[in-house]
Design a protein around this motif. Structure first.
Motif, PDB file in Angstrom:
ATOM      1  N   UNK A  14       0.794  -1.254   0.021  1.00 47.24           N
ATOM      2  CA  UNK A  14       0.259  -0.043  -0.094  1.00 47.24           C
ATOM      3  C   UNK A  14       0.793   1.228   0.211  1.00 47.24           C
ATOM      4  N   UNK A  15       1.959   1.311   0.808  1.00 49.18           N
ATOM      5  CA  UNK A  15       2.830   2.464   0.792  1.00 49.18           C
ATOM      6  C   UNK A  15       3.416   2.727  -0.707  1.00 49.18           C
ATOM      7  N   UNK A  16       4.008   1.526  -1.389  1.00 52.54           N
ATOM      8  CA  UNK A  16       4.358   1.388  -2.837  1.00 52.54           C
ATOM      9  C   UNK A  16       3.454   2.169  -3.551  1.00 52.54           C
ATOM     10  N   UNK A  17       2.235   1.690  -3.546  1.00 48.73           N
ATOM     11  CA  UNK A  17       1.210   2.099  -4.553  1.00 48.73           C
ATOM     12  C   UNK A  17       0.596   3.473  -4.344  1.00 48.73           C
ATOM     13  N   UNK A  18       1.223   4.277  -3.152  1.00 46.62           N
ATOM     14  CA  UNK A  18       0.924   5.709  -2.897  1.00 46.62           C
ATOM     15  C   UNK A  18       1.738   6.404  -3.990  1.00 46.62           C
ATOM     16  N   UNK A  19       2.936   5.871  -4.475  1.00 48.51           N
ATOM     17  CA  UNK A  19       3.782   6.481  -5.588  1.00 48.51           C
ATOM     18  C   UNK A  19       3.513   5.943  -6.955  1.00 48.51           C
ATOM     19  N   UNK A  20       2.654   4.947  -7.262  1.00 53.60           N
ATOM     20  CA  UNK A  20       2.261   4.108  -8.217  1.00 53.60           C
ATOM     21  C   UNK A  20       0.735   4.380  -8.591  1.00 53.60           C
ATOM     22  N   UNK A  21       0.570   5.529  -8.784  1.00 54.64           N
ATOM     23  CA  UNK A  21      -1.025   5.987  -9.062  1.00 54.64           C
ATOM     24  C   UNK A  21      -1.863   5.148 -10.214  1.00 54.64           C
ATOM     25  N   UNK A  22      -0.964   4.706 -11.025  1.00 56.43           N
ATOM     26  CA  UNK A  22      -1.535   3.950 -12.130  1.00 56.43           C
ATOM     27  C   UNK A  22      -1.837   2.764 -12.009  1.00 56.43           C
ATOM     28  N   UNK A  23      -1.302   1.915 -10.632  1.00 59.13           N
ATOM     29  CA  UNK A  23      -1.459   0.475 -10.430  1.00 59.13           C
ATOM     30  C   UNK A  23      -2.526   0.328  -9.170  1.00 59.13           C
ATOM     31  N   UNK A  24      -2.940  -0.879  -9.194  1.00 59.28           N
ATOM     32  CA  UNK A  24      -3.780  -1.343  -8.068  1.00 59.28           C
ATOM     33  C   UNK A  24      -3.316  -2.511  -7.710  1.00 59.28           C
ATOM     34  N   UNK A  25      -3.553  -3.030  -6.463  1.00 51.94           N
ATOM     35  CA  UNK A  25      -3.034  -4.334  -5.954  1.00 51.94           C
ATOM     36  C   UNK A  25      -4.458  -5.314  -6.156  1.00 51.94           C
ATOM     37  N   UNK A  26      -3.941  -6.620  -6.621  1.00 48.20           N
ATOM     38  CA  UNK A  26      -4.815  -7.422  -7.110  1.00 48.20           C
ATOM     39  C   UNK A  26      -4.623  -9.219  -6.850  1.00 48.20           C
ATOM     40  N   UNK A  27      -4.927  -9.639  -5.821  1.00 49.86           N
ATOM     41  CA  UNK A  27      -4.693 -11.126  -5.537  1.00 49.86           C
ATOM     42  C   UNK A  27      -3.312 -11.584  -6.087  1.00 49.86           C
ATOM     43  N   UNK A  28      -2.123 -11.057  -5.157  1.00 46.72           N
ATOM     44  CA  UNK A  28      -1.045 -11.443  -5.548  1.00 46.72           C
ATOM     45  C   UNK A  28      -0.044 -10.579  -6.544  1.00 46.72           C
ATOM     46  N   UNK A  29      -0.805  -9.630  -7.091  1.00 48.42           N
ATOM     47  CA  UNK A  29      -0.210  -8.811  -8.131  1.00 48.42           C
ATOM     48  C   UNK A  29      -0.386  -7.319  -8.265  1.00 48.42           C
ATOM     49  N   UNK A  30       0.364  -6.670  -9.240  1.00 47.84           N
ATOM     50  CA  UNK A  30       0.103  -5.374  -9.601  1.00 47.84           C
ATOM     51  C   UNK A  30      -0.722  -5.083 -10.705  1.00 47.84           C
ATOM     52  N   UNK A  31      -1.685  -4.503 -10.897  1.00 52.91           N
ATOM     53  CA  UNK A  31      -2.297  -4.611 -12.298  1.00 52.91           C
ATOM     54  C   UNK A  31      -2.786  -3.278 -12.603  1.00 52.91           C
ATOM     55  N   UNK A  32      -2.848  -2.954 -14.249  1.00 51.06           N
ATOM     56  CA  UNK A  32      -3.268  -1.536 -14.715  1.00 51.06           C
ATOM     57  C   UNK A  32      -3.765  -1.800 -16.092  1.00 51.06           C
ATOM     58  N   UNK A  33      -4.130  -0.967 -16.734  1.00 52.64           N
ATOM     59  CA  UNK A  33      -4.560  -0.792 -18.072  1.00 52.64           C
ATOM     60  C   UNK A  33      -4.338   0.395 -18.617  1.00 52.64           C
ATOM     61  N   UNK A  34      -3.429   0.476 -19.823  1.00 57.32           N
ATOM     62  CA  UNK A  34      -3.031   1.587 -20.270  1.00 57.32           C
ATOM     63  C   UNK A  34      -3.532   1.889 -21.661  1.00 57.32           C
ATOM     64  N   UNK A  35      -4.289   2.897 -21.932  1.00 58.74           N
ATOM     65  CA  UNK A  35      -5.170   3.384 -23.116  1.00 58.74           C
ATOM     66  C   UNK A  35      -4.145   4.234 -23.938  1.00 58.74           C
ATOM     67  N   UNK A  36      -3.892   3.912 -25.202  1.00 54.44           N
ATOM     68  CA  UNK A  36      -3.099   4.588 -26.263  1.00 54.44           C
ATOM     69  C   UNK A  36      -3.938   5.211 -27.142  1.00 54.44           C
ATOM     70  N   UNK A  37      -3.397   6.221 -27.932  1.00 54.19           N
ATOM     71  CA  UNK A  37      -4.394   6.908 -28.983  1.00 54.19           C
ATOM     72  C   UNK A  37      -4.710   6.069 -30.118  1.00 54.19           C
ATOM     73  N   UNK A  38      -3.994   5.105 -30.502  1.00 55.39           N
ATOM     74  CA  UNK A  38      -4.205   4.101 -31.576  1.00 55.39           C
ATOM     75  C   UNK A  38      -3.753   2.744 -31.013  1.00 55.39           C
TER      76      UNK A  38
END
Length: 221
Positions: A14-38
Motif C-alpha cells: 500500500x505504501x508503494x502504491x501511494x507512489x504508483x497511481x497507475x496501479x492497483x493491488x489484485x490477488x498477489x499482483x500489481x495490475x493496470x490498463x493503459x489506453x493509447x491513442x491508436x
C-alpha cells in the motif's frame, strides 16, 4: 530463486502504491490498463514493456486489446506474490506509458474467479485441476499456469445449498462503488455483511456472485 522474505507485506504494498497511481493491488499482483491513442501506439507500448522486462529479467502478464494494454506484475518464484521487483517494474512501465502518451485506466482491470462451496475440497479439487490443466496455488486454490482462465477456489461449507457454484468478480476498492450501484439498480439482492471485502449478490432466480475488492487479501506476513 527469491527468498520468502522478499515478499512485500500489505502495508508495504500500500505504501508503494501511494507512489504508483497507475496501479492497483489484485490477488498477489500489481495490475493496470493503459489506453493509447491508436492500436499502433499500443503495439509500441508493448514493445517498450518487452524491452524493460528483458532488461530487468522480470516479465509481466500482458494482454493487448486494440488500443488498450492490460498488464499484471507478480513474482512467480515466490508463489505469485508482490516483491520490490514488481513495484520497480511497474514504475518503469508507467514512465514508458507516459512517454507514449498513454492514459492509465486501472479500473478496467477486472479479475473473475469461480468459487465452489464444498464440505470436502480435497475430495473434488483434483478433478478440477486435471480437467482444467491448472496448478495448485498457495492457498489451496487452482490457478491457470498461463494466466488466461479464471481461478478456482474451494470455500468451506458444511452444508452447501443446491447452488454450489458462484462467480467472484474482483475490482479495486477505489473503482468498486459504481459497479455496486449499477448492480443494485438491477433489483438484485445485495448482502453487504462482509463489505468492503465482498458484497454477495443474488439474482431473481437465486444465482449468486460476489463483487470483491482487495480488502482482506494479501500476504499474511
Amino acid at each position: 530463486m527469491a527468498a520468502r522474505d522478499d515478499i512485500l507485506t500489505r502495508p508495504q504494498i500500500d505504501a508503494a502504491l501511494a507512489d504508483l497511481p497507475d496501479w492497483r493491488y489484485r490477488l498477489g499482483g500489481l495490475v493496470t490498463v493503459f489506453k493509447t491513442p491508436t492500436a499502433a501506439g499500443a503495439l509500441g507500448l508493448i514493445a517498450a514493456v518487452g524491452r524493460l522486462a528483458e532488461e530487468r529479467d522480470h516479465h509481466p502478464d500482458l494482454d493487448w486489446r486494440y488500443n488498450r494494454v492490460f498488464i499484471r506484475f507478480s513474482s512467480h518464484d515466490v508463489d505469485g506474490e508482490v516483491t520490490a521487483r514488481d513495484t520497480g517494474a511497474a514504475a518503469s512501465v508507467s514512465k514508458a506509458a507516459a512517454a507514449a502518451g498513454a492514459e492509465a485506466q486501472p479500473g478496467l482491470y477486472r479479475t473473475v474467479d469461480i468459487g465452489i462451496d464444498t464440505p470436502d475440497a480435497d475430495g473434488i479439487s483434483e478433478v478440477w485441476r486435471v480437467a482444467l490443466g491448472y496448478r495448485r496455488g498457495r492457498f489451496g486454490n487452482l490457478v491457470d499456469p498461463y494466466g488466461r482462465g479464471p481461478g478456482v477456489s474451494f470455500e468451506q461449507a458444511p452444508a452447501p445449498d443446491g447452488n454450489r457454484l458462484h462467480v467472484d468478480i474482483h475490482r479495486s476498492k477505489a473503482e468498486s462503488g459504481a459497479a455496486l450501484e449499477k448492480t443494485a439498480a438491477t433489483g438484485a439482492l445485495m448482502n453487504s455483511d462482509h463489505a468492503p471485502e465482498r458484497v454477495v449478490v443474488t439474482d431473481a432466480q437465486g444465482n449468486r456472485l460476489c463483487l470483491c475488492t482487495e480488502e482482506g487479501h494479501g500476504p499474511d506476513l
